[in-house]
Scaffold this active site. Structure first.
Site, PDB file in Angstrom:
ATOM      1  N   ILE A  94       0.576  -1.127  -0.033  1.00  0.00           N
ATOM      2  CA  ILE A  94      -0.003   0.006   0.040  1.00  0.00           C
ATOM      3  C   ILE A  94       1.018   1.273  -0.015  1.00  0.00           C
ATOM      4  O   ILE A  94       0.218   2.311  -0.009  1.00  0.00           O
ATOM      5  CB  ILE A  94      -0.915   0.013   1.314  1.00  0.00           C
ATOM      6  CG1 ILE A  94      -0.048  -0.054   2.580  1.00  0.00           C
ATOM      7  CG2 ILE A  94      -2.042  -1.029   1.052  1.00  0.00           C
ATOM      8  CD1 ILE A  94      -1.248   0.144   3.673  1.00  0.00           C
ATOM      9  N   GLY A 108       8.539   3.839   0.061  1.00  0.00           N
ATOM     10  CA  GLY A 108       9.292   4.833   0.404  1.00  0.00           C
ATOM     11  C   GLY A 108      10.903   4.562   0.558  1.00  0.00           C
ATOM     12  O   GLY A 108      11.137   3.251   0.044  1.00  0.00           O
ATOM     13  N   LYS A 155       9.063  -0.923   1.897  1.00  0.00           N
ATOM     14  CA  LYS A 155       7.582  -1.029   1.401  1.00  0.00           C
ATOM     15  C   LYS A 155       6.706  -1.331   2.941  1.00  0.00           C
ATOM     16  O   LYS A 155       7.096  -1.745   3.760  1.00  0.00           O
ATOM     17  CB  LYS A 155       7.325  -2.518   0.588  1.00  0.00           C
ATOM     18  CG  LYS A 155       8.093  -2.333  -0.769  1.00  0.00           C
ATOM     19  CD  LYS A 155       7.891  -3.691  -1.617  1.00  0.00           C
ATOM     20  CE  LYS A 155       8.372  -3.409  -3.079  1.00  0.00           C
ATOM     21  NZ  LYS A 155       8.482  -4.575  -3.912  1.00  0.00           N
ATOM     22  N   LYS A 213       5.382  -1.679   7.996  1.00  0.00           N
ATOM     23  CA  LYS A 213       6.315  -1.316   7.244  1.00  0.00           C
ATOM     24  C   LYS A 213       7.736  -2.138   7.172  1.00  0.00           C
ATOM     25  O   LYS A 213       8.188  -2.498   8.499  1.00  0.00           O
ATOM     26  CB  LYS A 213       6.725   0.125   7.954  1.00  0.00           C
ATOM     27  CG  LYS A 213       7.678   1.006   7.377  1.00  0.00           C
ATOM     28  CD  LYS A 213       7.878   2.143   7.947  1.00  0.00           C
ATOM     29  CE  LYS A 213       8.759   3.142   7.402  1.00  0.00           C
ATOM     30  NZ  LYS A 213       8.688   4.413   7.757  1.00  0.00           N
ATOM     31  N   ASP A 261      10.854  15.517   8.063  1.00  0.00           N
ATOM     32  CA  ASP A 261      10.430  14.848   6.742  1.00  0.00           C
ATOM     33  C   ASP A 261       8.665  15.115   6.467  1.00  0.00           C
ATOM     34  O   ASP A 261       8.105  14.221   6.124  1.00  0.00           O
ATOM     35  CB  ASP A 261      10.750  13.302   6.563  1.00  0.00           C
ATOM     36  CG  ASP A 261      10.797  12.907   5.117  1.00  0.00           C
ATOM     37  OD1 ASP A 261      10.727  14.052   4.512  1.00  0.00           O
ATOM     38  OD2 ASP A 261      10.645  11.615   4.976  1.00  0.00           O
TER      39      ASP A 261
END
Length: 732
Positions: A461, A464, A468, A483, A579
């Site tokens: 889904i 980055g 994944k 993650k 970020d």
């Protein structure tokens, strides 16, 4: 320079044409260089003025089937290949409908070239030729054609491309380049001056650095071409001409010895490739300043610390010197190059650069095209998925079977039978022996594999820089986001630990919640609450999701602002996210915003300090320019990034969009210009027309603009931003 191999072709032309002191030969039907089923010559009435000579762009060769240019090679070695394209109307052939690939020696140069506008394009490649011929293949797509205006193939001097270069970053070591193809993506002359091909020994165009330079007020442009002195044991004028080594961009610190800033240039490059970066240096200042000491960086990674140019050039003023380094570029597409003050030598901080070249290195697929990039976003063929799936599935099956066997055997030896798998993991977290046990529940890997169907690609889904994100379902039917970091990555390991440390101590309704983690078998897995609506970014652009209403967008901004305000003020020391971007703001089933991804987060300064000094990290387009230059971080860096998100929310477009005209490509520059002139409605998301009151639009733009103030001291706190947004929502 008179290369042994020197093939210059004016494609589609019936006569030879001169460009400077070089003669491009006619590409006529009698030529034995081109093998093509149909001889189609074309010309255009469009005029163009170029440094390479406009005569080359008046004719073209049209290739409507696979065609080959074959060049005889007398001297083995690295050759340059330049392809010249000028999209135009060539009789009945409109180049806007062209679509084709270009390859040579098992390397893909261009996979799918489709002209996007009428701008000319020069693609420059180099590869090591070991046979007696070089074949260039043009392959048009079905119902389309290829075209080419001019070709250059010539032998390079040996010193131009190194056989190997150091790799900066955690992997370190050196990389051999002999068997790699290279593509020139940037060739820049510092000193804010362009060097045309006619003034370069190898007919190269060196563009001015002004377009890439961040904050020109920090620098001084210098020119002293006559001071350049090439040495027999150093770079020659083939490496770069005196017109490059004789100009420089320098940190302007002469009036203030306390200046602690880097001079930085930023380039957009294709993600998923490695790049060879060549720094060109030359001390052209003579004795007007003291001995130069400075450091050089790529993406904040140290390339050379405390560089002493005089020492490197045997105390010869004006002697050129260069440094080669290789770096990889991830999904951010940003490659920034910096020079800045040293920790030794001259009391005045220094930093100079005379020229820069950036060359893309072919990947393991033998390609230089972005469509073949090997990154977290690169497409995977069905064959690859099947092979990888079978391999991983088989491996996991064997491992799970072995684990079950050993567990059952141990239970039997203890006098018991084999229980269900999950029972064997029903132990206290602390007894697992993990170095991260203080961070919450540690899930066994087998449970994660079951929850994600062995990390099925169908459950991905998000992707980055860390890895994944998968949708998962635990035993109790609770949906989670899993993650998974890239294995064996030292950078990923640091981000993994940072994120666990942050989330284990943070609880707020506008921050994603940590459920647990897994570090078994060197995995780096973090389990979060599942956010039904995904990222804010996907609801603004790049997907087919329904457009958000103005009120939804305000609520989301307010939620994210609350989360960031809590980070900055909710504990003894501020936490700086570092970020903040639309991709890191997640939405639950009710569109409530939650700030996510704390892998780059940093504990803020002490109460008696204004900042913490740290290497620059973040996402291009969202980075605080003051932090980028000074490497001094505080909460106002998050405020800047939030201002970028606000304009994203208002305009519903990407922060950087290279497909747009230059003045509109950078959203922030474009939005700030319109904000000052009171014309923000021109770039407002068209789906919002009729929803936003004029006063509300004006106020929203003012809040965002304040967040984007050049200096952090002039920006509001997140608390002030939150208060203003909440007031705005009430008025709306």
């Amino acid at each position: 320079y008179e290369p042994i191999d020197n093939h210059l072709i004016d494609c589609g032309s019936s006569i030879n044409n001169s460009v400077g002191d070089r003669v491009f030969l006619a590409d006529n039907s009698n030529s034995n260089i081109l093998s093509t089923p149909h001889n189609i010559f074309a010309s255009t009435s469009s005029k163009i003025s170029l440094a390479y000579g406009s005569v080359l762009y008046q004719t073209a060769r049209i290739l409507n089937e696979t065609s080959h240019y074959t060049f005889s090679i007398k001297a083995p070695g690295r050759h340059w290949i330049r392809l010249h394209f000028f999209p135009s109307l060539y009789g009945i052939y409109n180049s806007s409908t062209a679509k084709f690939s270009v390859s040579s020696q098992n390397f893909t140069f261009i996979k799918e070239y489709q002209p996007q506008n009428d701008s000319y394009l020069i693609k420059e490649y180099s590869l090591n030729v070991t046979s007696d011929r070089l074949v260039l293949t043009f392959t048009p797509y079905a119902n389309s054609f290829a075209f080419i205006n001019a070709l250059e193939v010539f032998l390079l001097p040996q010193e131009i491309i190194p056989e190997e270069a150091i790799v900066i970053g955690l992997s370190g070591g050196k990389k051999l380049l002999q068997e790699q193809a290279l593509e020139t993506v940037a060739r820049v002359n510092m000193g804010n001056e362009t060097v045309n091909p006619g003034n370069d020994t190898l007919w190269r165009l060196w563009v001015s650095d002004g377009a890439y330079l961040i904050h020109s007020y920090l620098v001084k442009f210098v020119s002293n071409i006559t001071s350049v002195e090439f040495r027999s044991e150093g770079p020659t004028n083939y490496t770069a001409p005196a017109t490059v080594y004789g100009t420089a961009t320098k940190l302007d610190s002469e009036l203030d010895p306390r200046t602690k800033a880097n001079v930085t240039w930023i380039f957009y490059v294709d993600a998923g490739f490695e790049y060879l970066v060549r720094f060109h240096f030359c001390d052209i200042f003579g004795k007007s300043i003291q001995r130069l000491y400075f450091s050089a960086y790529i993406n904040s990674l140290l390339v050379y610390e405390n560089l002493d140019l005089l020492h490197m050039t045997s105390n010869t003023l004006g002697a050129p010197y260069f440094i080669d380094a290789i770096t990889g570029v991830g999904d951010s597409r940003m490659l920034n190059v910096s020079v800045g003050p040293s920790t030794v030598g001259d009391p005045y901080p220094n930093g100079i650069l005379n020229g820069l070249e950036i060359m893309k290195i072919s990947n393991s697929r033998g390609s230089l095209d972005v469509l073949d990039s090997i990154s977290s976003n690169s497409p995977i063929s069905k064959t690859e998925v099947v092979i990888v799936g079978l391999t991983v599935g088989l491996f996991i099956s064997v491992v799970v079977a072995l684990v079950l066997f050993l567990l059952c055997r141990r239970r039997k030896l203890a006098g018991g039978g084999c229980s269900k798998v999950e029972d064997n993991f029903a132990v206290n977290t602390l007894s697992m022996g993990s170095k991260y046990s203080k961070f919450g529940h540690r899930f066994p890997l087998v449970m994660i594999l079951e929850a994600t169907n062995n990390f099925s690609e169908n459950l991905v889904i998000g992707i980055g820089g860390f890895g994944k994100v998968y949708e998962g379902v635990l035993k109790d039917q609770i949906k989670v986001a899993v993650k998974r970091g890239v294995p064996q990555s030292q950078q990923g390991l640091a981000e993994f630990r940072t994120e666990l440390e942050m989330l284990s101590h943070l609880r707020h309704r506008h921050l994603v919640s940590l459920i647990g983690y897994c570090d078994e078998k060197n995995e780096m897995i973090i389990i979060y609450d599942y956010m039904e609506k995904g990222t804010l970014k996907n609801h603004l652009y790049g997907s087919n999701l329904p457009s958000l209403t103005w009120r939804q967008r305000l609520d989301i901004c307010i939620g994210a602002a609350r989360g960031l305000h809590y980070l900055h003020t909710g504990s003894a020391k501020a936490i700086i996210h570092r970020d903040v971007k639309s991709a890191n703001i997640l939405l639950d089933e009710n569109f409530m915003a939650k700030v996510a991804d704390f892998g780059l987060s940093k504990v803020g300064p002490e109460l008696d300090q204004t900042h913490v000094s740290t290497a620059v990290k973040g996402s291009f387009g969202y980075l605080d320019p003051e932090y980028l230059i000074t490497q001094q971080l505080n909460q106002k860096s998050d405020v800047y990034s939030f201002g970028v998100v606000m304009f994203e929310v208002l305009c519903g477009r990407a922060v950087i969009d290279p497909s747009l005209p230059q003045e509109k490509a950078n959203l922030i520059k474009w939005a700030m210009k319109l904000q000052k002139s009171g014309q923000l409605e021109e770039i407002m998301d068209c789906s919002l027309i009729g929803q936003v009151k004029q006063d509300s639009l004006k106020k929203f733009g003012e809040i965002a603009a304040k967040c984007l103030a050049e200096h952090g001291v002039d920006r509001p706190s997140m608390g002030d931003v939150l208060w203003n947004l909440e007031s705005l929502l009430q008025q709306q």
